[in-house]
Design a protein around this motif. Structure first.
Motif, PDB file in Angstrom:
ATOM      1  N   ILE A 202       0.829  -1.210   0.000  1.00 53.43           N
ATOM      2  CA  ILE A 202       0.000   0.000   0.000  1.00 53.43           C
ATOM      3  C   ILE A 202       0.862   1.257   0.000  1.00 53.43           C
ATOM      4  N   SER A 380     -12.253   1.388   6.834  1.00 55.56           N
ATOM      5  CA  SER A 380     -11.475   0.245   6.344  1.00 55.56           C
ATOM      6  C   SER A 380     -10.647   0.572   5.116  1.00 55.56           C
ATOM      7  N   GLU A 381     -11.264   1.256   4.145  1.00 48.78           N
ATOM      8  CA  GLU A 381     -10.626   1.443   2.840  1.00 48.78           C
ATOM      9  C   GLU A 381      -9.787   2.712   2.725  1.00 48.78           C
ATOM     10  N   ASN A 384      -7.730   3.344   7.645  1.00 44.98           N
ATOM     11  CA  ASN A 384      -6.772   2.320   8.074  1.00 44.98           C
ATOM     12  C   ASN A 384      -5.561   2.187   7.150  1.00 44.98           C
ATOM     13  N   PRO A 385      -5.731   2.129   5.813  1.00 48.53           N
ATOM     14  CA  PRO A 385      -4.549   2.053   4.948  1.00 48.53           C
ATOM     15  C   PRO A 385      -3.613   3.243   5.115  1.00 48.53           C
ATOM     16  N   TRP A 390      -2.928  -1.236   6.341  1.00 52.63           N
ATOM     17  CA  TRP A 390      -3.672  -2.440   5.961  1.00 52.63           C
ATOM     18  C   TRP A 390      -5.161  -2.135   5.821  1.00 52.63           C
ATOM     19  N   ARG A 391      -5.832  -2.947   5.029  1.00 49.93           N
ATOM     20  CA  ARG A 391      -7.283  -2.865   4.865  1.00 49.93           C
ATOM     21  C   ARG A 391      -7.939  -3.981   5.666  1.00 49.93           C
TER      22      ARG A 391
END
Length: 436
Positions: A202, A380-381, A384-385, A390-391
């Protein structure tokens, strides 16, 4: 016209903040994107409820006189009433969103932990003599050894942890690969590819089959990415390569840790033999069950506060709704007198009032669940990234939605009943229609 202008500006803010949060991994832009979504939701809510009430009043048969009046009355005091429901909507949405993200993360984390920690024991190795003694005892009990060895290299002038490992059937069955090429395990056994962590993928925008130039111990290695694996809780960039390939760069290094696995009947025999015959500190022998338990306790303690805050926000929203209902009921006291004059009873008015709140709460709860799902996806998308690398695969929890709906319904009806009692929505004690 004003609503359309504000909506257009907010949608423009969502688009711009989303672009910057995705293209530049900007943390402020990520929060602006989340905030813009929440603001748009709160702005659209009154618009949707007004149209919902208007649609009902237009299609309601005129014979339902009291119901028709109640709808019109609600529309008249809608701005004040909906302020309380916006607070309710905000609390429910954030509650559903945070719960969806946290519970999805825990479910994913537990599954990941089970797959990642697959051995019976992990033993930290201090020197080569200890390694040889441990290997001899493992062989004695027909166990399997999986060396874990690491060092550092650089990619794009940034540090990256490099792990050497021995690809085997147990890794293929358990290792948490999120993406991989068709022949990934065959290729990594031959040393033709590497696996990289999701964080590295990422942060550096690396895709499957990309060829990376890695600097390792003053040497260059051009190698293809064959897999991307989940590595929750680790903030550093990481990659894995086949042990023989690793030894080309660090030939004299011994494993930092070895994982050992046995048939169930040999586990305790190995442990007793190891502790009795090898000078090894007991703390260097890591029991996977203890690691799992400690990891889950840390996870639960980290996110426990989020559920407590969710309950507090629901309480505050209920209180806001209660105060708004009191204000509305006091303002409309005079409007109730004609209703009583034409023959409707107090009980009829109160029952319809509670029924109205029941319908509005259901509408708001339904919209809150949808908004909460959008918030969970954004966390989440996007969040967090950008923050952790991370997702999280989002899951849905209808049972929790049902709990939230029941809590919201109970809180709103309780607030309604209290507000009706406090504002005394009933005819005066000396009011008698026979005297009119």
């Amino acid at each position: 016209r004003r609503s359309m202008t504000i909506s257009s500006l907010l949608l423009f803010l969502i688009g711009v903040s989303y672009y910057f949060s995705i293209s530049s991994n900007n943390k402020i832009a990520s929060f602006l994107f989340l905030g813009a979504i929440i603001v748009v939701g709160c702005f659209i809510l009154p618009f949707l409820i007004r149209h919902f009430l208007s649609l009902i009043s237009k299609n309601l048969p005129r014979k339902y006189t009291l119901s028709f009046w109640l709808l019109r009355d609600t529309q008249r005091f809608g701005t004040l009433l909906l302020a309380g429901y916006i607070a309710f909507f905000l609390a429910l949405s954030i509650n559903v969103g945070v719960h969806g993200m946290v519970t999805s993360f825990k479910s994913t984390f537990v599954e990941w932990l089970e797959n990642r920690i697959f051995a019976d024991y992990y033993i930290n190795i201090s020197n080569e003599m200890t390694l040889n003694k441990v290997e001899a005892i493992v062989k004695k009990y027909d166990g399997e050894i999986y060396p874990i060895i690491k060092n550092e290299g650089r990619y794009m002038n940034k540090p990256v942890e490099i792990y050497g490992f021995k690809p085997s059937i147990i890794y293929e069955a358990n290792w948490p690969l999120l993406e991989h090429t068709d022949d990934a395990w065959k290729e990594i056994r031959n040393g033709n590819i590497i696996f990289i962590s999701e964080q590295l993928s990422i942060r550096e925008d690396i895709k499957l089959s990309d060829v990376l130039e890695i600097e390792i111990n003053d040497k260059k290695l051009d190698i293809k990415v064959g897999g991307i694996y989940a590595d929750y809780g680790n903030s550093r960039n990481q990659l894995m390569m086949q042990l023989t390939l690793y030894k080309e760069f660090f030939s004299s290094q011994i494993p930092n840790t070895i994982a050992v696995k046995f048939d169930p009947g040999n586990r305790m025999n190995f442990f007793n033999d190891l502790t009795n015959n090898v000078e090894i500190v007991s703390e260097t022998i890591i029991n996977p069950q203890e690691v799992r338990q400690i990891s889950l306790e840390i996870f639960d303690n980290t996110f426990r506060i989020s559920f407590q805050l969710a309950l507090i926000t629901l309480f505050v929203a209920s209180f806001t709704l209660y105060t708004n209902l009191i204000s509305v009921n006091r303002l409309r006291k005079k409007d109730l007198i004609p209703i009583y004059l034409i023959g409707f009873s107090t009980n009829q008015v109160l029952r319809l009032e509670i029924f109205k709140i029941f319908i509005l709460t259901n509408v708001v709860s339904f919209l809150s669940i949808g908004m909460g799902t959008i918030i969970a996806l954004t966390l989440s998308e996007v969040i967090n990234p950008n923050f952790f690398g991370w997702r999280i695969p989002i899951q849905v929890f209808p049972d929790y939605w049902l709990q939230i709906w029941i809590i919201a319904l109970t809180a709103s009806l309780f607030s309604t009943i209290l507000s009706l009692r406090s504002s005394n929505v009933k005819p005066p004690s000396n009011f008698d229609i026979r005297n009119v």
